[in-house]
Structure formats: structure tokens, C-alpha cells
Design an enzyme around this catalytic site. Sequence first.
Site, PDB file in Angstrom:
ATOM      1  N   GLU A 179       0.819  -1.209   0.000  1.00  0.00           N
ATOM      2  CA  GLU A 179       0.000   0.000   0.000  1.00  0.00           C
ATOM      3  C   GLU A 179       0.860   1.270   0.000  1.00  0.00           C
ATOM      4  O   GLU A 179       0.840   2.064   0.936  1.00  0.00           O
ATOM      5  CB  GLU A 179      -0.941   0.017   1.214  1.00  0.00           C
ATOM      6  CG  GLU A 179      -1.941  -1.115   1.174  1.00  0.00           C
ATOM      7  CD  GLU A 179      -3.072  -1.000   2.185  1.00  0.00           C
ATOM      8  OE1 GLU A 179      -4.135  -1.574   1.935  1.00  0.00           O
ATOM      9  OE2 GLU A 179      -2.897  -0.324   3.204  1.00  0.00           O
ATOM     10  N   GLU A 372      -5.435  -8.338  -0.987  1.00  0.00           N
ATOM     11  CA  GLU A 372      -6.126  -8.160   0.299  1.00  0.00           C
ATOM     12  C   GLU A 372      -7.587  -7.871   0.019  1.00  0.00           C
ATOM     13  O   GLU A 372      -7.917  -7.041  -0.832  1.00  0.00           O
ATOM     14  CB  GLU A 372      -5.573  -6.962   1.077  1.00  0.00           C
ATOM     15  CG  GLU A 372      -4.258  -7.198   1.747  1.00  0.00           C
ATOM     16  CD  GLU A 372      -3.807  -6.008   2.598  1.00  0.00           C
ATOM     17  OE1 GLU A 372      -4.665  -5.295   3.169  1.00  0.00           O
ATOM     18  OE2 GLU A 372      -2.588  -5.806   2.683  1.00  0.00           O
TER      19      GLU A 372
HETATM   20  P1  P53 Z   1      -7.172  -3.118   9.503  1.00  0.00           P
HETATM   21  C1  P53 Z   1      -6.736   0.979   6.481  1.00  0.00           C
HETATM   22  C2  P53 Z   1      -6.087   1.254   7.638  1.00  0.00           C
HETATM   23  C3  P53 Z   1      -4.858   0.649   7.911  1.00  0.00           C
HETATM   24  C4  P53 Z   1      -4.316  -0.228   7.005  1.00  0.00           C
HETATM   25  O1  P53 Z   1      -6.905  -3.002   7.945  1.00  0.00           O
HETATM   26  C5  P53 Z   1      -4.993  -0.512   5.848  1.00  0.00           C
HETATM   27  C6  P53 Z   1      -6.228   0.059   5.594  1.00  0.00           C
HETATM   28  C7  P53 Z   1      -7.060  -0.294   4.422  1.00  0.00           C
HETATM   29  O2  P53 Z   1      -6.655   0.057   3.219  1.00  0.00           O
HETATM   30  O3  P53 Z   1      -4.437  -1.305   4.938  1.00  0.00           O
HETATM   31  C8  P53 Z   1      -4.431  -2.696   4.873  1.00  0.00           C
HETATM   32  O4  P53 Z   1      -6.167  -4.059  10.038  1.00  0.00           O
HETATM   33  C9  P53 Z   1      -3.087  -3.200   5.272  1.00  0.00           C
HETATM   34  C10 P53 Z   1      -3.118  -4.284   6.299  1.00  0.00           C
HETATM   35  C11 P53 Z   1      -4.315  -4.097   7.192  1.00  0.00           C
HETATM   36  C12 P53 Z   1      -5.567  -4.208   6.369  1.00  0.00           C
HETATM   37  O5  P53 Z   1      -5.579  -3.188   5.412  1.00  0.00           O
HETATM   38  O6  P53 Z   1      -7.047  -1.758  10.048  1.00  0.00           O
HETATM   39  O7  P53 Z   1      -2.282  -3.572   4.197  1.00  0.00           O
HETATM   40  O8  P53 Z   1      -1.907  -4.273   6.975  1.00  0.00           O
HETATM   41  O9  P53 Z   1      -4.316  -4.969   8.275  1.00  0.00           O
HETATM   42  C13 P53 Z   1      -6.861  -4.138   7.156  1.00  0.00           C
HETATM   43  O10 P53 Z   1      -8.552  -3.669   9.645  1.00  0.00           O
END
Ligand code: P53
Length: 476
Positions: A179, A372
Site C-alpha cells: 500500500e 487483500e
Molecule cells: P485493519 C486501512 C487502515 C490501515 C491499514 O486493515 C490498511 C487500511 C485499508 O486500506 O491497509 C491494509 O487491520 C493493510 C493491512 C491491514 C488491512 O488493510 O485496520 O495492508 O496491513 O491490516 C486491514 O482492519
Amino acid sequence: MGFRKDFLWGGATAANQCEGGYNEDGRGLANVDVVPIGEDRFPVITGQKKMFDFDDEHFYPAKEAIDMYHHWKEDIALFAEMGFKTYRLSLAWSRIFPNGDEKEPNEAGLKFYEDIFEECKKYGIEPLVTITHFDCPMHLVEKYGAWRSRELVGFYENLCRVIFNRYKGLVKYWLTFNEINMILHAPFMGAGLYFEEGDNVEQVKYQAAHHELVASAIATKIAHEVDPENQVGCMLAAGSYYPYTPKPEDVWAGRQDERENYFFIDVQSRGEYPAYALKEMERKGIEVVMEEGDKELLKAHTVDFISFSYYSSRVATTDPELLEQTAGNIFASVKNPYLESSEWGWQIDPLGLRITMNDLYDRYQKPLFIVENGLGAVDTPDEKGYVADDYRIDYLAQHVQAMRDAVDLDGVDLLGYTTWGCIDLVSAGTGEMKKRYGFIYVDRDNDGNGSLKRSKKKSFDWYKKVIATNGEDLSI
Ligand code: P53
């Protein structure tokens, strides 16, 4: 019709959210270790509050996470039981280079991942490796200011040389930065950036982004040199924007929001800074310092495929009242009145996945990889410890159907699909364990209590069937 025969079904994790073992076998401290759970998490991950080490007042969930450092064999066996064709994982940079700027790597760190890759091979699971999933050694943060310094490019290059050579023949699919657009939204967690008083935040972010983009191109170059079989992808936190109303200003706002994200992929996939970004930087007074040869590097070493995370679509507006409501979210987006939300307020939009895939495929015309996708939800085990997560099955089935439509009806070339957090792990956004994504339940709570025991949820058997039928049978 349907998914390609060699479609890569699987699941995804990130080192800092599952491994734990933060100081074992010579591993160095990283930015992702020192982000606490609780109200200070947001200011820390956005680089507004300085937390460069642990203190006694906070709980740091990444220190132990789900202790995959000691459970990986068992976990991979479960992935294999589901029939995974691929497993997406990330390397903890500071296991391999504890400080980040050493000449010689830490053998114990290299061996740890080699054992994992060998184990995957045993089961015919193709590893999909994220070289950095948000992590940066703390020594590089403290000594160089992390990615604000050009020197990081060289340290990252060393890391890449070492891993491409060491894992040649074991790993073919690589992602350079998880990301990459997260640097704009969570700059400390995403890239180790911390801001001092008086810093020109935008300037720092885009300069750091340039360093990552150059590093990504160099990684792609080396990967192809070391082994022409290597396939390198970029990785975008995706989700197309819808205008809140047909008001042209809202449509234009959506276009601009989208470009903020596309910028990174435009550089990584097309090989140059797009015109709109150059103009925007000029208007904002951002001057990205480039070295001689950077432009040529970016142009010559573009990615082989486009990977992305998709959780939700987004909404753009110019209405100040609506904008106000989104302050404080990592990815600020206005609520779409036509969509349901998860328990964490993330809106559920399977058709949005098809739209996003089409947008990306039209724009880049390279194979896509969904690395993801999933539903973060509260799971409540019954008295036997079993989780009947029909809500998760429902979410995933709808998204798989949407991606099948993109493939079948729109002709998008899709390499694979890895659901996020195939085994429960620590949330990146909130630091909670309670926000679970897995097919496999892990007994651990937000405060770090629990036996760490793994058990299969209902979705485990469902996903096994989906994989076995190559996505034909999505029924519960
Ligand atoms: P979580 C939002 C916020 C933080 C990370 O998110 C994020 C996103 C969504 O785009 O990115 C990805 O754990 C990331 C992962 C993460 C997943 O989204 O806040 O690549 O590391 O765990 C899900 O529910």
C-alpha cells in the site's frame, strides 16, 4: 470461462501483525513495533506524536502478535489443508538487517524465511512476498529520518540483493511496498516518517515517496537480473471513488482523490510522473529532488503486475459538512447512503470491487492481483470454541462473485486472490485483535491474554471448497 487454471488462491498476512518475536534471534526494533493500541495510536501512526521506543503506559500488540514466529509450521499446515495455492507474507526488514544499514545480513533472519518458503514448497504453495509491509528499522528512522533520506534507497537495495539471491528458486512473486499510497495517510506506520515542528509535511511525504518509487524501480531491475522468472508487482490501497452527487464539482473532487492514489501506480507501472502530479506539486510548492538517472530508472523498470487491497469503495464530495464527518479516519471517505457498513464502519460494496478492477485494468493493461480483501468482524466462539462466521462467508462470496464478473464479463486478467488475515491477526488501523479477518481463529484478546490456540471457523471449510472448485461453488 471462469478463473484461469493456475489461479492463485490463498491468504495474506504481514510480519508485524502476526509474527511477534520482536527481539528474537537478533531482530532489530522497527517502527511497526512501537505503535501502541489505544487513543495514541492515531497520532503515532500519522507521525504527529513521537514514540520511538516502548514505555510502561502503553500496550504494543506487535511485540507478540499471534506469535507466528513459533507457530508457522502449524499455520502453514492449516493453509495447506484449505488448499492454498499461494501464501502472501511479508519480510520483517529488521530480522534480516537489524539496523538496516549493515553490510552483512543477519543469518538467523534469512534462515527463518527460508524455512517458511521450504515449508510452502512442500505443500505446493507459491509464496507471494511483500518486501516491506509498512516496516522500517528504527535505527533508520532515528539516524536518517527513514524514507525522507535518499540513503534509504541504498539500504533497501542491499536488502533486495540479499533476498533475491538467497531465495532464488523459492520465491517468484514479489511486491515492493505494501500500500505505497499509505505514506500519505499513515506516514509513520507506513514509512517511518515523523514530523518536527516547522516541517513542510507535504514536501517531506512526496520526497520520501520519490525515494520509495526509485527504490521500487531498482528492486524490479535487480529482481529481473537475478532471475528472469521473477514477477514484481506494485501494491495499492485501492477502492474507486464515487461522486456523492452528479454535481460536476463532486465528480471533479472524486477525480482528484483518485489521482492522489493513482499517482504512485502511474509511476510504478507507466514509468513516469504523470502531468497532473507535476502540476499539482508545482501549485503546492512541492519540489521533489531527483538524482541524475532517476527518470531513466523509473522508465526502464516498471512493474510486471498490479496488486491491490480492496475493502470498500470511497465517496468524494465538496460539501464541507460531509467532509467534517470523516476527519480522523486514515482514509477519510464520506458515507455512501446505499451501502451497509461493517462493525468498524467500513462500507461493504462487492460491485465496487468489479468497478475498481475495471478502472485499474483499463488504466494499466497489466495483470491484476487482489492481495487483500476481507471482513474485519467480532467473532464469538460457541461453548465448543467454534465460530460460525456466516457473515464473513457472505462478504467473501459476494466479492469473489464480483471478481468473477470482472474476469468473465469484462475480460480482466486476474492472477490471483489472497484474502486478508487468513489467520486472525493484529489490526493495522486499530491495533485490536478483536477485529478479525481469519478462517482460523486465534485465542488472544486486545490486552494480550489467551492461549494462542488456533481453531477452524466455518469459513475455513467454505474457502476450502471455493478453492477446490476454482471459484465455481460459492454456496454456504
Ligand atoms: P485493519 C486501512 C487502515 C490501515 C491499514 O486493515 C490498511 C487500511 C485499508 O486500506 O491497509 C491494509 O487491520 C493493510 C493491512 C491491514 C488491512 O488493510 O485496520 O495492508 O496491513 O491490516 C486491514 O482492519
